[in-house]
Design a protein around this motif. Sequence first.
Motif, short mmCIF file in Angstrom:
data_model
loop_
_atom_site.label_atom_id
_atom_site.label_comp_id
_atom_site.label_asym_id
_atom_site.label_seq_id
_atom_site.Cartn_x
_atom_site.Cartn_y
_atom_site.Cartn_z
N THR A 200 0.84 -1.19 0.00
CA THR A 200 0.00 0.00 0.00
C THR A 200 0.88 1.25 0.00
OG1 THR A 200 -1.89 1.06 1.09
CG2 THR A 200 -0.16 0.18 2.52
N ASN A 201 0.26 2.41 -0.21
CA ASN A 201 1.00 3.66 -0.28
C ASN A 201 0.87 4.43 1.03
OD1 ASN A 201 1.60 3.70 -3.31
ND2 ASN A 201 -0.61 3.44 -3.28
N VAL A 202 1.96 5.07 1.43
CA VAL A 202 1.96 5.96 2.60
C VAL A 202 2.58 7.28 2.18
CG1 VAL A 202 2.84 6.36 4.93
CG2 VAL A 202 2.04 4.08 4.28
N ARG A 203 1.92 8.38 2.52
CA ARG A 203 2.45 9.72 2.25
C ARG A 203 2.80 10.36 3.60
NH1 ARG A 203 1.87 14.34 -1.10
NH2 ARG A 203 2.57 12.96 -2.78
N THR A 204 4.01 10.90 3.70
CA THR A 204 4.45 11.63 4.88
C THR A 204 4.74 13.07 4.48
OG1 THR A 204 5.44 9.68 5.95
CG2 THR A 204 6.22 11.85 6.68
N TYR A 205 4.10 14.01 5.16
CA TYR A 205 4.39 15.43 4.97
C TYR A 205 5.38 15.87 6.05
CZ TYR A 205 0.55 15.82 1.67
OH TYR A 205 -0.27 15.67 0.58
N ALA A 241 10.15 7.97 10.95
CA ALA A 241 9.96 9.40 11.17
C ALA A 241 11.30 10.13 11.18
CB ALA A 241 9.21 9.63 12.48
N ARG A 242 12.28 9.54 11.84
CA ARG A 242 13.63 10.15 11.85
C ARG A 242 14.21 10.17 10.44
NH1 ARG A 242 14.01 7.03 16.64
NH2 ARG A 242 15.14 5.38 15.52
N LEU A 243 13.99 9.09 9.69
CA LEU A 243 14.49 9.03 8.32
C LEU A 243 13.82 10.09 7.46
CD1 LEU A 243 16.17 7.72 6.09
CD2 LEU A 243 14.36 6.00 5.82
N ALA A 244 12.52 10.29 7.65
CA ALA A 244 11.80 11.31 6.88
C ALA A 244 12.40 12.69 7.09
CB ALA A 244 10.32 11.30 7.26
N LEU A 245 12.67 13.04 8.33
CA LEU A 245 13.26 14.35 8.63
C LEU A 245 14.67 14.45 8.05
CD1 LEU A 245 12.08 14.81 12.33
CD2 LEU A 245 11.15 15.92 10.30
N SER A 246 15.43 13.36 8.13
CA SER A 246 16.79 13.36 7.58
C SER A 246 16.79 13.49 6.06
CB SER A 246 17.53 12.08 7.98
OG SER A 246 17.73 12.02 9.38
N LEU A 247 15.82 12.83 5.42
CA LEU A 247 15.71 12.92 3.96
C LEU A 247 15.47 14.36 3.53
CD1 LEU A 247 13.57 9.75 3.14
CD2 LEU A 247 15.72 10.35 2.04
N ALA A 248 14.50 15.00 4.17
CA ALA A 248 14.19 16.38 3.81
C ALA A 248 15.41 17.27 4.02
CB ALA A 248 13.00 16.88 4.62
N ASP A 249 16.06 17.12 5.16
CA ASP A 249 17.21 17.96 5.48
C ASP A 249 18.36 17.73 4.50
OD1 ASP A 249 18.50 19.82 7.52
OD2 ASP A 249 19.91 18.15 7.52
N SER A 250 18.63 16.47 4.19
CA SER A 250 19.75 16.15 3.30
C SER A 250 19.52 16.64 1.87
CB SER A 250 20.00 14.64 3.29
OG SER A 250 20.40 14.19 4.57
N LEU A 251 18.25 16.77 1.49
CA LEU A 251 17.93 17.23 0.14
C LEU A 251 17.56 18.71 0.11
CD1 LEU A 251 15.97 14.04 -0.91
CD2 LEU A 251 18.11 14.86 -1.96
N GLY A 252 17.86 19.42 1.20
CA GLY A 252 17.68 20.86 1.23
C GLY A 252 16.25 21.32 1.32
N MET A 253 15.36 20.50 1.86
CA MET A 253 13.95 20.85 1.92
C MET A 253 13.50 21.11 3.36
SD MET A 253 12.31 18.03 -0.68
CE MET A 253 13.16 17.57 -2.19
N LEU A 271 10.09 6.04 -2.36
CA LEU A 271 9.84 6.26 -3.78
C LEU A 271 10.34 7.64 -4.22
CD1 LEU A 271 6.26 4.73 -4.14
CD2 LEU A 271 8.47 3.62 -4.52
N GLU A 272 9.91 8.69 -3.52
CA GLU A 272 10.40 10.03 -3.84
C GLU A 272 9.93 11.00 -2.76
OE1 GLU A 272 8.73 12.48 -6.92
OE2 GLU A 272 6.98 11.17 -7.12
N ILE A 273 10.53 12.20 -2.76
CA ILE A 273 10.06 13.29 -1.93
C ILE A 273 9.84 14.49 -2.84
CG2 ILE A 273 12.46 13.79 -1.25
CD1 ILE A 273 11.33 15.10 1.31
N ASN A 274 8.63 15.04 -2.77
CA ASN A 274 8.23 16.15 -3.62
C ASN A 274 8.35 17.46 -2.83
OD1 ASN A 274 6.77 18.07 -5.14
ND2 ASN A 274 5.34 16.54 -5.89
N PRO A 275 9.08 18.46 -3.35
CA PRO A 275 9.29 19.71 -2.60
C PRO A 275 8.13 20.70 -2.73
CG PRO A 275 10.49 19.82 -4.65
CD PRO A 275 9.87 18.45 -4.60
N SER A 276 7.11 20.36 -3.53
CA SER A 276 5.95 21.24 -3.64
C SER A 276 4.69 20.39 -3.81
CB SER A 276 6.11 22.19 -4.84
OG SER A 276 5.01 23.09 -4.91
N PRO A 277 4.37 19.58 -2.79
CA PRO A 277 3.26 18.64 -2.93
C PRO A 277 1.90 19.30 -2.72
CG PRO A 277 4.18 18.45 -0.74
CD PRO A 277 5.03 19.46 -1.48
#
Length: 326
Positions: A200-205, A241-253, A271-277
Motif C-alpha cells: 500500500t501507499n503511505v504519504r508523509t508530509y 519518522a527520523r528518516l523522513a526528517l533526515s531525507l528532507a534535510d539532506s535534500l535541502g527541503m 519512492l520520492e520526496i516532492n518539494p511542492s506537494p
Amino acid sequence: MTCSIILGSERDYHAHHLANYCKKRGWLVHLFDAAAFPHRDQISWSTAPQQGWLNINGKHVGFEDIHSAFWSSLEPHALAPSLQPQQQGIALADCSAMLKTWFQWDGIFWVNSYAAIHAHRVKPRQMAVAQALGALIPKTYTGNQPAAIVSLARQFPCIFKPVFGGDHAAPLTPHHVNNGHLERVLRYAPVTVQQYIPGTNVRTYVVGQRHFSAEIRATTIDYRQDPDARIVPVTLPDKMARLALSLADSLGMVWGGIDWRLSDDGDYYFLEINPSPMFIGFERQTGFPITEALFDLLTNVTGSCHSSPEINHSAQLTPPPRHPIP
C-alpha cells in the motif's frame, strides 16, 4: 513592511488557499504569478544603492522586506508572440536570469529553495541520497539501454514512469519489452523502470521539524488514478519518522511530501520526496494541520534555510510532455 511571497499562478488553488490563510491570520502576503512577468509585473536590481525589488500588480516589494517565500508553482513566461525565434530565446533567458536573481537572493527564507526544487527533478540522485541514509529502495533502473530494462523485467514485476516526473506510473508489460518496442521508444527519451512492491501507499508530509503521515488505500498502481482512494491517518514508526526528517534535510527541503511503498511484509520503501506537494485534500480527509504548520514556518522561520551549490542554471522551468513508452 515585512511580508511573504507565494509563487503561484492565478489558477493555483493551493497558492490561493495558503495566501488566504495568511491574510486571515493578519500576515501580509503577495501572490507572484510568473506568467504576469515581464508584461505586467517587474523584477529589478540596482547598484545605486544596492537593492532588489518586485512590482506585483503595482505594489512595490523590496527584497529586504520579504521575510519568506513559498514555492507553490511556476508558470512559463508569457512572451510576445511577435518576437522572432532568436529574440524569444534571448527574452526567455533574460526573464529566467531575473527570476533566479530573486530566487537566490540571500536573506529570503524559501519554502522550498530554487536549488531544492530543481534537485528534486534529478530523481536518480534523490534515490541515491535516500539509499545512503539507509532507506530501502525498490530495484530501479533509469536510462535508455533496452537490455538493462529487459534484465530487470525478467527478475521482478515492474512499473515504469518518467525520469523527470509529470505522468503516472504504469505496469511494464510484455508488449513493452518485446518486438523491438524498447529500442524504438528509448531513442526519444530515457525512462525509470522500478520493481513493483506489493503493498500500500503511505504519504508523509514534513513541515520543518513536524511530520504527518497517512495511508492511501487505492485499487490502482498509481493512487492518483483512483478517484475513490481513501486517506487514513497513520503513525509512522519512530525509525521512519527520523528518516523522513533526515531525507528532507539532506535534500535541502524544509517542506515536502514523501511517498513510501509499505510492503505486505511491513517494510517501508522510499519512492520520492516532492518539494511542492499538493496537500489540501489530505488535510481535509485527515484533519492534519498542514496549512497552520506552513503558516508557522513562513512567519516564524522555524527550521533551516538550505542552499545547494549544485544549481543547473539552464534547467527547465516547465514540465515535459508525457512519456513516449505507452
